[in-house]
Design a protein around this motif. Sequence first.
Motif, PDB file in Angstrom:
ATOM      1  N   ALA A 147       0.836  -1.210   0.000  1.00  0.00           N
ATOM      2  CA  ALA A 147       0.000   0.000   0.000  1.00  0.00           C
ATOM      3  C   ALA A 147       0.869   1.258   0.000  1.00  0.00           C
ATOM      4  N   ASN A 148       1.905   1.239  -0.844  1.00  0.00           N
ATOM      5  CA  ASN A 148       2.823   2.371  -0.997  1.00  0.00           C
ATOM      6  C   ASN A 148       3.607   2.700   0.270  1.00  0.00           C
ATOM      7  N   LYS A 149       3.697   1.744   1.178  1.00  0.00           N
ATOM      8  CA  LYS A 149       4.498   1.919   2.383  1.00  0.00           C
ATOM      9  C   LYS A 149       5.596   0.863   2.401  1.00  0.00           C
ATOM     10  N   VAL A 150       6.789   1.272   2.836  1.00  0.00           N
ATOM     11  CA  VAL A 150       7.945   0.377   2.838  1.00  0.00           C
ATOM     12  C   VAL A 150       8.154  -0.179   4.245  1.00  0.00           C
ATOM     13  N   PHE A 151       8.251  -1.511   4.323  1.00  0.00           N
ATOM     14  CA  PHE A 151       8.453  -2.193   5.599  1.00  0.00           C
ATOM     15  C   PHE A 151       9.775  -2.961   5.546  1.00  0.00           C
ATOM     16  N   ASP A 152      10.605  -2.776   6.551  1.00  0.00           N
ATOM     17  CA  ASP A 152      11.813  -3.583   6.720  1.00  0.00           C
ATOM     18  C   ASP A 152      11.606  -4.536   7.892  1.00  0.00           C
ATOM     19  N   PHE A 153      11.774  -5.840   7.638  1.00  0.00           N
ATOM     20  CA  PHE A 153      11.671  -6.847   8.686  1.00  0.00           C
ATOM     21  C   PHE A 153      13.050  -7.469   8.879  1.00  0.00           C
ATOM     22  N   VAL A 154      13.590  -7.334  10.084  1.00  0.00           N
ATOM     23  CA  VAL A 154      14.944  -7.804  10.372  1.00  0.00           C
ATOM     24  C   VAL A 154      14.894  -8.796  11.525  1.00  0.00           C
ATOM     25  N   ASN A 155      15.335 -10.014  11.259  1.00  0.00           N
ATOM     26  CA  ASN A 155      15.404 -11.043  12.300  1.00  0.00           C
ATOM     27  C   ASN A 155      16.800 -11.032  12.921  1.00  0.00           C
ATOM     28  N   ALA A 156      16.860 -10.931  14.249  1.00  0.00           N
ATOM     29  CA  ALA A 156      18.145 -10.868  14.950  1.00  0.00           C
ATOM     30  C   ALA A 156      18.162 -11.889  16.083  1.00  0.00           C
ATOM     31  N   HIS A 157      19.335 -12.443  16.329  1.00  0.00           N
ATOM     32  CA  HIS A 157      19.548 -13.362  17.452  1.00  0.00           C
ATOM     33  C   HIS A 157      20.794 -12.883  18.182  1.00  0.00           C
ATOM     34  N   LEU A 158      20.594 -12.297  19.367  1.00  0.00           N
ATOM     35  CA  LEU A 158      21.696 -11.674  20.095  1.00  0.00           C
ATOM     36  C   LEU A 158      22.315 -12.629  21.111  1.00  0.00           C
ATOM     37  N   PHE A 159      23.423 -12.180  21.715  1.00  0.00           N
ATOM     38  CA  PHE A 159      24.186 -12.991  22.665  1.00  0.00           C
ATOM     39  C   PHE A 159      23.333 -13.407  23.863  1.00  0.00           C
ATOM     40  N   HIS A 160      23.544 -14.633  24.326  1.00  0.00           N
ATOM     41  CA  HIS A 160      22.867 -15.088  25.536  1.00  0.00           C
ATOM     42  C   HIS A 160      23.773 -14.863  26.749  1.00  0.00           C
ATOM     43  N   ASP A 161      23.226 -15.087  27.941  1.00  0.00           N
ATOM     44  CA  ASP A 161      24.010 -15.017  29.176  1.00  0.00           C
ATOM     45  C   ASP A 161      24.700 -16.363  29.368  1.00  0.00           C
ATOM     46  N   GLU A 162      26.013 -16.392  29.235  1.00  0.00           N
ATOM     47  CA  GLU A 162      26.737 -17.659  29.305  1.00  0.00           C
ATOM     48  C   GLU A 162      26.714 -18.246  30.710  1.00  0.00           C
ATOM     49  N   SER A 163      26.649 -17.384  31.728  1.00  0.00           N
ATOM     50  CA  SER A 163      26.651 -17.853  33.112  1.00  0.00           C
ATOM     51  C   SER A 163      25.668 -17.041  33.942  1.00  0.00           C
ATOM     52  N   ASN A 164      24.930 -17.720  34.820  1.00  0.00           N
ATOM     53  CA  ASN A 164      24.042 -17.013  35.747  1.00  0.00           C
ATOM     54  C   ASN A 164      24.823 -16.256  36.814  1.00  0.00           C
ATOM     55  N   LEU A 165      26.034 -16.716  37.101  1.00  0.00           N
ATOM     56  CA  LEU A 165      26.798 -16.147  38.210  1.00  0.00           C
ATOM     57  C   LEU A 165      27.511 -14.849  37.837  1.00  0.00           C
ATOM     58  N   ALA A 166      27.945 -14.734  36.592  1.00  0.00           N
ATOM     59  CA  ALA A 166      28.770 -13.589  36.204  1.00  0.00           C
ATOM     60  C   ALA A 166      28.090 -12.240  36.448  1.00  0.00           C
ATOM     61  N   PRO A 167      26.804 -12.057  36.082  1.00  0.00           N
ATOM     62  CA  PRO A 167      26.187 -10.749  36.336  1.00  0.00           C
ATOM     63  C   PRO A 167      26.049 -10.425  37.822  1.00  0.00           C
ATOM     64  N   ILE A 168      26.082 -11.454  38.676  1.00  0.00           N
ATOM     65  CA  ILE A 168      25.943 -11.232  40.118  1.00  0.00           C
ATOM     66  C   ILE A 168      27.303 -11.030  40.761  1.00  0.00           C
ATOM     67  N   HIS A 169      28.242 -11.882  40.378  1.00  0.00           N
ATOM     68  CA  HIS A 169      29.525 -11.924  41.070  1.00  0.00           C
ATOM     69  C   HIS A 169      30.562 -11.002  40.448  1.00  0.00           C
ATOM     70  N   ASP A 170      30.446 -10.726  39.145  1.00  0.00           N
ATOM     71  CA  ASP A 170      31.469  -9.940  38.456  1.00  0.00           C
ATOM     72  C   ASP A 170      30.943  -8.593  37.964  1.00  0.00           C
ATOM     73  N   ASN A 171      30.118  -8.629  36.919  1.00  0.00           N
ATOM     74  CA  ASN A 171      29.674  -7.393  36.276  1.00  0.00           C
ATOM     75  C   ASN A 171      28.203  -7.529  35.897  1.00  0.00           C
ATOM     76  N   PRO A 172      27.304  -6.752  36.511  1.00  0.00           N
ATOM     77  CA  PRO A 172      25.869  -6.913  36.250  1.00  0.00           C
ATOM     78  C   PRO A 172      25.467  -6.605  34.816  1.00  0.00           C
ATOM     79  N   THR A 173      26.303  -5.863  34.078  1.00  0.00           N
ATOM     80  CA  THR A 173      25.962  -5.514  32.695  1.00  0.00           C
ATOM     81  C   THR A 173      26.871  -6.210  31.687  1.00  0.00           C
TER      82      THR A 173
END
Length: 251
Positions: free
Chosen positions: A8-34
Amino acid sequence: MQTRWKIANKVFDFVNAHLFHDESNLAPIHDNPTLYSENRKRALDFVLSELSAMENGCTPMLFVFGDLNFRLDSRSFLNRLTESTNPHSVEQEQMGSLADGLQAQNGNLQVAAHPSENLRRTVSAIEFRRDSDSDDSQNSCVLRIEKKKFDYFNHKKLLDDWKSYRDDDKEAESFKSMFEMNINFPPTYPWSEDPENSETLMKTRAPAWCDRVLMNKAAFSFVKDGEPAYKSFGMETCTGDHKPVMLAFNI
């Protein structure tokens, strides 16, 4: 993956992304939360920058969707779950690298005389326990977190009370140019992969809304006027450890 549509004369961009997972549950608590969220932000910022460079005077309605692996803010979420408890680190001894136990004498390498000196202590788990006069740590433990374990004392309540920790889902807020419809569905991860027990959360990770649909301002404004429905589905079916998410709207 990117696809571009003109409807309908409108342009749509659809982008599928898969980003990094949290490798360890402990690291954000014990080392660096971000630690992991910063990696995801750099990755998605790069994708958005590349898409912007490709516009060539055309500003499409942009939809970025998929397993973005967004996680709850660990500090606020854990404070909510572990009120009136005390954290206890569980340590284990591990051998260091072989090089740690080598010594140089007259230009030759020799193994250290006391191998026990080569042991190092690492945190293998964190337990949040209620104050108790007894030494029964198992009964007083509210939450035990290991590298790939998130064992809450009442996992059914954790799922049933998902609205109580929606405010801990903050990671999408770091992308100021992207918008999202209100989330009114349970966490999309980590669901049981057992077909006979698919309506429960696994005790591997903290619950999270990993699967999302983000939009730029043009797309968000357009969708809002199109009677949108933003939801997850497959709650009664085993679909793997993630539940699908859909965004439907009228054009």
